[in-house]
Motif scaffolding. Structure first.
Motif, PDB file in Angstrom:
ATOM      1  N   GLY A  30       0.832  -1.204   0.000  1.00 57.42           N
ATOM      2  CA  GLY A  30       0.000   0.000   0.000  1.00 57.42           C
ATOM      3  C   GLY A  30       0.858   1.241   0.000  1.00 57.42           C
ATOM      4  N   THR A  31       0.352   2.279   0.634  1.00 52.39           N
ATOM      5  CA  THR A  31       1.005   3.580   0.650  1.00 52.39           C
ATOM      6  C   THR A  31       1.720   3.811   1.975  1.00 52.39           C
ATOM      7  OG1 THR A  31      -0.688   4.466  -0.817  1.00 52.39           O
ATOM      8  CG2 THR A  31       0.607   6.076   0.402  1.00 52.39           C
ATOM      9  N   VAL A  32       2.950   4.289   1.891  1.00 54.27           N
ATOM     10  CA  VAL A  32       3.729   4.667   3.062  1.00 54.27           C
ATOM     11  C   VAL A  32       3.812   6.193   3.067  1.00 54.27           C
ATOM     12  CG1 VAL A  32       5.984   4.541   4.185  1.00 54.27           C
ATOM     13  CG2 VAL A  32       5.049   2.525   3.020  1.00 54.27           C
ATOM     14  N   VAL A  33       3.429   6.788   4.194  1.00 50.41           N
ATOM     15  CA  VAL A  33       3.349   8.246   4.321  1.00 50.41           C
ATOM     16  C   VAL A  33       4.353   8.709   5.365  1.00 50.41           C
ATOM     17  CG1 VAL A  33       1.837  10.174   4.921  1.00 50.41           C
ATOM     18  CG2 VAL A  33       0.898   8.189   3.736  1.00 50.41           C
ATOM     19  N   PHE A  34       5.023   9.810   5.075  1.00 51.20           N
ATOM     20  CA  PHE A  34       5.991  10.396   6.004  1.00 51.20           C
ATOM     21  C   PHE A  34       5.582  11.840   6.258  1.00 51.20           C
ATOM     22  CE2 PHE A  34       9.967  12.044   7.578  1.00 51.20           C
ATOM     23  CZ  PHE A  34      10.605  10.956   8.163  1.00 51.20           C
ATOM     24  N   LEU A  35       5.283  12.166   7.517  1.00 53.52           N
ATOM     25  CA  LEU A  35       4.919  13.529   7.908  1.00 53.52           C
ATOM     26  C   LEU A  35       6.124  14.172   8.575  1.00 53.52           C
ATOM     27  CD1 LEU A  35       1.416  12.858   9.526  1.00 53.52           C
ATOM     28  CD2 LEU A  35       1.981  13.224   7.119  1.00 53.52           C
ATOM     29  N   ASP A  36       6.520  15.334   8.067  1.00 45.09           N
ATOM     30  CA  ASP A  36       7.699  16.018   8.596  1.00 45.09           C
ATOM     31  C   ASP A  36       7.397  17.507   8.707  1.00 45.09           C
ATOM     32  OD1 ASP A  36      10.282  16.371   9.526  1.00 45.09           O
ATOM     33  OD2 ASP A  36      11.261  15.588   7.727  1.00 45.09           O
ATOM     34  N   LYS A  37       8.144  18.192   9.528  1.00 46.01           N
ATOM     35  CA  LYS A  37       7.919  19.618   9.754  1.00 46.01           C
ATOM     36  C   LYS A  37       8.223  20.445   8.510  1.00 46.01           C
ATOM     37  CE  LYS A  37      12.507  20.415  11.742  1.00 46.01           C
ATOM     38  NZ  LYS A  37      13.035  19.274  11.019  1.00 46.01           N
ATOM     39  N   ASP A  38       9.062  19.910   7.607  1.00 47.92           N
ATOM     40  CA  ASP A  38       9.411  20.584   6.357  1.00 47.92           C
ATOM     41  C   ASP A  38       9.796  19.524   5.332  1.00 47.92           C
ATOM     42  OD1 ASP A  38      12.060  19.774   6.977  1.00 47.92           O
ATOM     43  OD2 ASP A  38      12.509  21.685   7.931  1.00 47.92           O
ATOM     44  N   ASP A  39      10.392  19.934   4.230  1.00 45.28           N
ATOM     45  CA  ASP A  39      10.740  18.948   3.208  1.00 45.28           C
ATOM     46  C   ASP A  39      12.244  18.677   3.140  1.00 45.28           C
ATOM     47  OD1 ASP A  39      11.694  21.234   2.009  1.00 45.28           O
ATOM     48  OD2 ASP A  39      10.728  20.874   0.077  1.00 45.28           O
ATOM     49  N   SER A  40      12.945  18.957   4.221  1.00 44.55           N
ATOM     50  CA  SER A  40      14.401  18.827   4.228  1.00 44.55           C
ATOM     51  C   SER A  40      14.898  17.397   4.029  1.00 44.55           C
ATOM     52  CB  SER A  40      14.975  19.404   5.525  1.00 44.55           C
ATOM     53  OG  SER A  40      14.491  18.687   6.642  1.00 44.55           O
ATOM     54  N   HIS A  41      14.047  16.416   4.215  1.00 44.06           N
ATOM     55  CA  HIS A  41      14.464  15.014   4.061  1.00 44.06           C
ATOM     56  C   HIS A  41      13.980  14.383   2.760  1.00 44.06           C
ATOM     57  CE1 HIS A  41      14.639  15.559   8.525  1.00 44.06           C
ATOM     58  NE2 HIS A  41      15.859  15.180   8.235  1.00 44.06           N
TER      59      HIS A  41
END
Length: 137
Positions: A30-41
């Motif tokens: 399925g889908t793996v989601v990554f929530l981060d404070k910004d897009d630095s990664h």
């Protein structure tokens, strides 16, 4: 299921969560989601991981973050994993103030086949009691 990666700043939590997200993306159906404070990664994550830069959504509280996650789950039934790096920076609350967030997140995900992995910048031995029931990885 909710899992926690804890440790003091500079202990390698972010590298660990990035590696786990990339590994899960290889094996997920399925889908793996990554929530981060910004897009630095964004360059550290596989193209198979959906990165959400939370600064774009102006999340300012734990309630808003839970609503965001509920919205994701309601519109995308194949999410298998949600990774949240830096929960304190995203919500603006201290770890001690996140009891309600974790309770609501647990209720939201308990009947779904979704894994949630969250980093917390604090010594594992000094976590609040409400986090004791979650597995540390």
């Amino acid at each position: 299921m909710i899992n926690i990666i804890c440790g003091e700043k500079g202990s390698g939590k972010t590298k660990k969560i990035l590696d786990l997200a990339n590994e899960r993306a290889l094996n997920s159906k399925g889908t793996v989601v990554f929530l981060d404070k910004d897009d630095s990664h964004k360059l550290s994550l596989s193209y198979q991981v959906r990165l959400n830069d939370m600064s774009e959504y102006h999340i300012e509280s734990d309630d808003e973050l839970v609503a965001f996650i509920k919205g994701m789950l309601a519109t995308n039934y194949d999410i298998t994993d949600i990774f949240i790096d830096g929960i304190v920076k995203i919500t603006g609350h201290t770890v001690d103030e996140l009891g309600r967030f974790f309770g609501c997140l647990e209720r939201t995900t308990k009947d779904r086949d979704v894994n949630v992995i969250i980093t917390i910048s604090r010594d594992c031995a000094k976590l609040p009691d409400f986090l004791a029931k979650f597995q540390q990885i």
